[in-house]
Motif scaffolding. Structure first.
Motif, PDB file in Angstrom:
ATOM      1  N   ASP A 217       0.824  -1.204   0.000  1.00  0.00           N
ATOM      2  CA  ASP A 217       0.000   0.000   0.000  1.00  0.00           C
ATOM      3  C   ASP A 217       0.861   1.258   0.000  1.00  0.00           C
ATOM      4  O   ASP A 217       0.481   2.282  -0.567  1.00  0.00           O
TER       5      ASP A 217
ATOM      6  N   TYR B  96       1.681   1.681  -3.452  1.00  0.00           N
ATOM      7  CA  TYR B  96       0.443   2.091  -4.127  1.00  0.00           C
ATOM      8  C   TYR B  96       0.222   3.596  -3.961  1.00  0.00           C
ATOM      9  O   TYR B  96      -0.121   4.296  -4.911  1.00  0.00           O
ATOM     10  N   LEU B  97       0.436   4.087  -2.744  1.00  0.00           N
ATOM     11  CA  LEU B  97       0.161   5.517  -2.482  1.00  0.00           C
ATOM     12  C   LEU B  97       1.078   6.431  -3.288  1.00  0.00           C
ATOM     13  O   LEU B  97       0.698   7.550  -3.629  1.00  0.00           O
TER      14      LEU B  97
ATOM     15  N   ASP C 296       2.019   5.888  -6.386  1.00  0.00           N
ATOM     16  CA  ASP C 296       1.364   6.011  -7.697  1.00  0.00           C
ATOM     17  C   ASP C 296       0.055   6.801  -7.596  1.00  0.00           C
ATOM     18  O   ASP C 296      -0.295   7.573  -8.491  1.00  0.00           O
ATOM     19  N   TYR C 297      -0.626   6.585  -6.498  1.00  0.00           N
ATOM     20  CA  TYR C 297      -1.911   7.269  -6.266  1.00  0.00           C
ATOM     21  C   TYR C 297      -1.696   8.792  -6.210  1.00  0.00           C
ATOM     22  O   TYR C 297      -2.476   9.570  -6.767  1.00  0.00           O
TER      23      TYR C 297
ATOM     24  N   HIS D  45      -3.164  11.842  -8.801  1.00  0.00           N
ATOM     25  CA  HIS D  45      -3.787  13.120  -8.393  1.00  0.00           C
ATOM     26  C   HIS D  45      -3.013  14.322  -8.942  1.00  0.00           C
ATOM     27  O   HIS D  45      -3.591  15.358  -9.231  1.00  0.00           O
TER      28      HIS D  45
ATOM     29  N   ILE E 224      -2.464  12.452   1.402  1.00  0.00           N
ATOM     30  CA  ILE E 224      -1.802  11.179   1.085  1.00  0.00           C
ATOM     31  C   ILE E 224      -0.483  11.076   1.870  1.00  0.00           C
ATOM     32  O   ILE E 224      -0.157  10.027   2.430  1.00  0.00           O
TER      33      ILE E 224
ATOM     34  N   THR F 109      -2.219  -0.283 -10.288  1.00  0.00           N
ATOM     35  CA  THR F 109      -1.779   1.114 -10.418  1.00  0.00           C
ATOM     36  C   THR F 109      -1.492   1.471 -11.878  1.00  0.00           C
ATOM     37  O   THR F 109      -1.694   2.604 -12.287  1.00  0.00           O
TER      38      THR F 109
ATOM     39  N   ILE G 292      -4.806   2.706 -13.286  1.00  0.00           N
ATOM     40  CA  ILE G 292      -5.231   4.092 -12.971  1.00  0.00           C
ATOM     41  C   ILE G 292      -4.244   5.115 -13.550  1.00  0.00           C
ATOM     42  O   ILE G 292      -4.652   6.193 -13.960  1.00  0.00           O
TER      43      ILE G 292
ATOM     44  N   VAL H  82     -10.518   7.177  -9.330  1.00  0.00           N
ATOM     45  CA  VAL H  82     -10.040   7.223  -7.932  1.00  0.00           C
ATOM     46  C   VAL H  82     -11.180   7.207  -6.914  1.00  0.00           C
ATOM     47  O   VAL H  82     -10.943   7.019  -5.714  1.00  0.00           O
TER      48      VAL H  82
ATOM     49  N   CYS I 294     -11.334   4.185  -4.564  1.00  0.00           N
ATOM     50  CA  CYS I 294     -10.268   4.188  -3.541  1.00  0.00           C
ATOM     51  C   CYS I 294     -10.729   4.986  -2.325  1.00  0.00           C
ATOM     52  O   CYS I 294     -10.574   4.559  -1.180  1.00  0.00           O
TER      53      CYS I 294
ATOM     54  N   GLU J  32      -9.962  -2.859  -5.749  1.00  0.00           N
ATOM     55  CA  GLU J  32      -9.841  -2.675  -4.295  1.00  0.00           C
ATOM     56  C   GLU J  32     -10.041  -4.019  -3.583  1.00  0.00           C
ATOM     57  O   GLU J  32      -9.321  -4.353  -2.654  1.00  0.00           O
TER      58      GLU J  32
END
Ligand SMILES: Cc1ncc(CO)c(N)n1
Length: 274
Positions: free
Chosen positions: A99, A102-103, A105-106, A110, A133, A168, A171, A187, A190, A263
């Motif tokens: 995770d 993941y964050l 890339d998240y 954004h 984040i 990822t 997205i 998103v 998520c 998810e």
């Protein structure tokens, strides 16, 4: 927009009308428990992600389309064990490391929304999201993994799993190639699935949560801030999608359902540690 009512679909009349008092008998209870305002099987308890949301036909349509995987996702072993506090450390650590990656890339997704957005409100909100984040990473992920004796170096050099990379990549590909509306829809699962599961876990676990080793995790996703993140996305998507065609809408529903499936699988692959 023509709209066929499917079996099991939540009709608009079933939505909790937070600002109207349709029934005097329930009004006083509703003051404290808005989800009880309208007696209805779907909304007579807190276990619906549509409670405490603005009345949004799009949110309803998204949830109805994803309902099965959304509800199955909450019943899956990773979430059950997490609620019971019995989830193994190995599984949770696997999840935390994946995770964390993941964050990263998240946050990039954004940043791409911010780069593409025309509307100042969206640009400004993306600045807040970057901060949120970073906070999620430092207040949950770094705290847990350090407690488990894992160093920052190990975190940063962890290898992304095949499934996490697929998720990822999907997205990021939407973020690079599609308009802002599609990226916001990509998103939304998520933000919304985590806010919903966090709330359900915190309400259901009640006092038992105090001794649960995963309490910090539940607390952050059960927070009002996190819920408001999902509300902002739904409001913004509603505005941007005002004049889209039915086939464009189908495309958005597909992006949304895929996100909810991913998810689900993020937790199931962490449970399998693969
Ligand atoms: C996989 C995943 N989805 C959503 C969130 C919520 O930020 C998260 N931390 N991880």
């Amino acid at each position: 927009m023509s709209h066929i009512i499917l079996q099991n679909e939540v009709p608009s009349t079933a939505l909790p009308a937070l600002h109207t008092q349709a029934n005097a008998d329930t009004a006083s209870i509703a003051q404290f428990r808005p989800f009880l305002e309208k007696p209805n099987a779907d909304f007579a308890d807190f276990r619906t992600p549509l409670r405490n949301l603005p009345d949004s036909p799009i949110a309803r349509r998204f949830y109805n389309a994803a309902r099965q995987v959304w509800e199955e996702g909450y019943k899956q072993p990773f979430i059950r064990d997490l609620e019971a506090g019995s989830l193994t450390r190995a599984r949770f650590t696997f999840y935390m490391l994946q995770d964390y990656l993941y964050l990263t890339d998240y946050a990039k997704v954004h940043a791409l929304i911010m780069a593409k957005a025309q509307d100042d409100n969206i640009v400004e909100h993306m600045v807040e999201i970057q901060a949120a984040i970073a906070k999620e990473r430092s207040s949950v992920h770094e705290v847990y993994v350090k407690e488990y004796g894992i160093t920052m170096d190990e975190i940063l050099h962890a290898k992304q799993s095949a499934f996490a990379r697929a998720y990822t990549s999907n997205i990021l590909s939407i973020a690079f190639s599609r308009p802002v509306l599609d990226i916001l829809v990509a998103v939304l699962p998520c933000a919304w699935v985590y806010a919903d599961y966090g709330r359900r876990l915190s309400l259901e676990a009640g006092d038992n949560l105090a001794s649960n080793p995963y309490r910090t995790w539940v607390d952050i996703y059960a927070s009002d801030d996190f819920w408001q993140g999902a509300v902002w996305l739904i409001n913004t998507i509603d505005k941007l999608a005002m004049n889209i065609s039915e086939s464009e809408m189908d495309g958005l529903v597909d992006i949304f359902v895929t996100g909810v499936e991913h998810e689900y699988m993020f937790w199931s692959s962490a449970y399998d540690m693969s």
